[in-house]
Design an enzyme around this catalytic site. Structure first.
Site, PDB file in Angstrom:
ATOM      1  N   LYS A   1       0.822  -1.212   0.000  1.00  0.00           N
ATOM      2  CA  LYS A   1       0.000   0.000   0.000  1.00  0.00           C
ATOM      3  C   LYS A   1       0.855   1.261   0.000  1.00  0.00           C
ATOM      4  CE  LYS A   1      -3.583  -2.588   0.742  1.00  0.00           C
ATOM      5  NZ  LYS A   1      -4.814  -2.684   0.024  1.00  0.00           N
TER       6      LYS A   1
HETATM    7  C1  LIG Z   1      -0.925  -7.815   2.568  1.00  0.00           C
HETATM    8  C2  LIG Z   1      -2.036  -7.739   1.585  1.00  0.00           C
HETATM    9  N1  LIG Z   1      -2.078  -8.625   0.589  1.00  0.00           N
HETATM   10  C3  LIG Z   1      -3.068  -8.605  -0.324  1.00  0.00           C
HETATM   11  C4  LIG Z   1      -4.099  -7.690  -0.250  1.00  0.00           C
HETATM   12  C5  LIG Z   1      -5.157  -7.701  -1.300  1.00  0.00           C
HETATM   13  O1  LIG Z   1      -4.983  -6.632  -2.206  1.00  0.00           O
HETATM   14  P1  LIG Z   1      -6.243  -6.057  -2.974  1.00  0.00           P
HETATM   15  O2  LIG Z   1      -7.220  -5.625  -1.944  1.00  0.00           O
HETATM   16  O3  LIG Z   1      -5.713  -4.911  -3.767  1.00  0.00           O
HETATM   17  O4  LIG Z   1      -6.766  -7.162  -3.801  1.00  0.00           O
HETATM   18  C6  LIG Z   1      -4.105  -6.764   0.798  1.00  0.00           C
HETATM   19  C7  LIG Z   1      -5.181  -5.746   0.963  1.00  0.00           C
HETATM   20  O5  LIG Z   1      -5.456  -4.982   0.142  1.00  0.00           O
HETATM   21  C8  LIG Z   1      -3.037  -6.762   1.709  1.00  0.00           C
HETATM   22  O6  LIG Z   1      -2.972  -5.844   2.672  1.00  0.00           O
HETATM   23  N1  LIG Z   2      -6.605  -5.242   2.265  1.00  0.00           N
HETATM   24  C1  LIG Z   2      -6.960  -3.882   2.308  1.00  0.00           C
HETATM   25  C2  LIG Z   2      -8.434  -3.654   2.145  1.00  0.00           C
HETATM   26  C3  LIG Z   2      -8.715  -2.299   1.555  1.00  0.00           C
HETATM   27  O1  LIG Z   2      -8.248  -2.297   0.248  1.00  0.00           O
HETATM   28  P1  LIG Z   2      -8.053  -1.038  -0.657  1.00  0.00           P
HETATM   29  O2  LIG Z   2      -6.965  -1.447  -1.573  1.00  0.00           O
HETATM   30  O3  LIG Z   2      -9.335  -0.807  -1.312  1.00  0.00           O
HETATM   31  O4  LIG Z   2      -7.675   0.137   0.164  1.00  0.00           O
HETATM   32  C4  LIG Z   2      -6.387  -3.258   3.578  1.00  0.00           C
HETATM   33  O5  LIG Z   2      -5.308  -3.626   3.947  1.00  0.00           O
HETATM   34  O6  LIG Z   2      -6.972  -2.416   4.188  1.00  0.00           O
END
Ligand SMILES: Cc1ncc(COP(=O)(O)O)c(C=O)c1O
Ligand SMILES: N[C@@H](CCOP(=O)(O)O)C(=O)O
Length: 462
Positions: free
Chosen positions: A112
């Site tokens: 993120k």
């Molecule tokens: C460590 C981790 N892996 C995978 C994901 C999944 O990613 P996305 O929500 O973009 O599919 C998340 C949350 O977004 C996460 O925090």
């Molecule tokens: N896994 C995510 C969930 C939110 O996802 P987002 O990519 O829409 O912000 C988290 O870690 O909060």
């Protein structure tokens, strides 16, 4: 470049307006009106460039005139300066033709940070220029919230409220959200699941009186800028393995579908991507949907990969919009059906999705087994989310196309699961070694829209 809503009923906006708005007022998500194309020569020119240079080339066509070239390049440089690895997103080899893209070298140890560090810079620059202030509300299963708090803490034009599911994030994730002392950031522990947090967030965006009164903004992957910043590492990693002269595939641990959707955008821009593989944990709505066409929600089962404990996968709406030939009316109808529990994807749309995406699901025991196996036979200590990616990639990869699995978080964010599987308790990096000693600040909240809105309004008054 203009941005349109997946539900077809909101006016088109510029990049900056779409970024500051978050959700479209018809409840849809913004997507670019058309996808900029990069030629083979454009992509070849990225070989040997820094991450920041690739980021500029990939994102520039989407951003429009709001930010000049010089300002945009400067914001990119500031965004990635604090990363703990010179390559920003290094690749390591796990097995012949299988590579791991380490996306956990940012300040909060999860992928993120790639988008959030940049968005923090873009918001600050745009809000100062406009003389405006916004209230950011975010929903998190752990990582988005910590990355948002880290990126926005102390900024003078922004208040940030993060909703996370009480008791369902790891201790490191919780402490990353609850220990920063800056008074413009607020951690709210909600009684419910991540889906409840995300639903209340979308309710706030759809409650126009509240939305306008606090000048609501969002930094979840609802926000197009989040997805855009994540497109970059698909290019940087593919190019370092020989793209555009060689195709690669990606496996992506998936929850809200933002990260893998960024890969789809990279492919649509011209990056030669063979397969995009969705890897889910036991909360497997996306895997079931890809196999059967039925997108049916159930109860979220807490897992050892809590950031992926999601049933209502927000960005799937963006993929459906393209799969339905960009028919906003059709998407709006599916989203109405989702409120009643689910919908069936039409045969044509399912085939369109399957042209790009494969999927696989990993159980709790398999996740632990792959943490063990990757540690002993591949020399890599994985977090549970990344282990799910590696497990699915190993089952599905073709012998002749390099597979890149995204490692989405550092193992130290989930020490209990990692220790259970490997016997190793991964330490936090030195810069956050005192995280367990810092004092916490958090408010318990009910899963209730009216009381959440009052709390936010009260806090921003003071
Ligand atoms: C460590 C981790 N892996 C995978 C994901 C999944 O990613 P996305 O929500 O973009 O599919 C998340 C949350 O977004 C996460 O925090
Ligand atoms: N896994 C995510 C969930 C939110 O996802 P987002 O990519 O829409 O912000 C988290 O870690 O909060």
């Amino acid at each position: 470049m203009r941005y349109i809503s997946t539900r077809g009923q909101s006016p088109a906006l510029s990049f900056e307006e779409a970024m500051l708005s978050g959700l479209a007022r018809d409840g849809g998500l913004y997507v670019p009106e058309s996808i900029p194309q990069l030629s083979i020569d454009d992509i070849r020119a990225m070989q040997g460039q820094s991450y920041e240079e690739v980021a500029f080339r990939v994102m520039r066509p989407f951003v429009g005139d709001g930010f000049s070239d010089a300002v945009f390049a400067d914001l990119i440089a500031k965004a990635y300066a604090g990363f703990g690895h010179g390559a920003r997103a290094p690749l390591v080899q796990l097995a012949p033709n299988h590579f791991l893209l380490e996306l956990f070298h940012g300040p909060t140890l999860a992928f993120k940070d790639f988008a959030m560090q940049l968005i923090g810079q873009l918001f600050q620059e745009a809000l100062e220029r406009r003389g405006e202030r916004v209230t950011i509300v975010g929903a998190t299963s752990g990582d988005t919230g910590s990355a948002a708090i880290e990126a926005f803490k102390g900024l003078k034009n922004v208040d940030v409220f993060i909703l996370y599911p009480h008791g369902r994030v790891s201790e490191v994730q919780r402490r990353q959200m609850t220990t920063p002392p800056e008074d413009n950031v607020h951690a709210l522990a909600l009684d419910g699941s991540f889906d409840d947090c995300q639903a209340r967030l979308k309710d706030m965006f759809n409650h126009f009186e509240f939305r306008d009164s606090v000048r609501l903004a969002g930094v979840n992957s609802i926000n197009w800028a989040r997805v855009l910043a994540q497109v970059v590492y698909y290019f940087s990693s593919a190019v370092s393995l020989g793209a555009p002269d060689r195709a690669v595939s990606f496996t992506v641990p998936t929850g809200n579908f933002g990260d893998i959707f960024a890969g789809y955008i990279a492919k649509r821009m011209g990056l030669p991507i063979d397969r995009l593989v969705i890897a889910t944990n036991q909360n497997d709505i996306l895997d079931r949907c890809m196999k059967t066409g039925a997108y049916q929600t159930g109860t979220v089962e807490p897992s050892i990969s809590p950031s992926m404990d999601i049933q209502v996968s927000s960005n799937f709406e963006r993929a459906l919009f393209d799969a339905y030939g960009r028919d906003g009316g059709a998407v709006a109808q599916l989203m109405d059906e989702l409120k009643q529990g689910g919908f069936s994807v039409s045969q044509g749309a399912l085939e369109a999705l399957r042209e790009h995406f494969d999927s696989g699901r990993v159980s709790e025991q398999e996740t632990l087994d792959w943490i063990t196996k990757a540690n002993t036979s591949m020399g890599e200590l994985l977090c549970p989310h990344s282990a799910i990616g590696v497990a699915v990639a190993e089952a599905q990869r073709a012998a002749d196309v390099p597979m890149i699995t995204l490692a989405t978080a550092h193992p130290a964010k989930f020490p209990d699961a990692v220790e259970k599987a490997s016997g190793i308790r991964p330490p936090l990096p030195n810069r956050m070694a005192d995280l367990y000693e810092r004092s916490e600040r958090v408010t318990r909240v009910d899963n209730d829209l009216a009381s959440l809105e009052s709390l936010i309004q009260e806090r921003i008054k003071t």
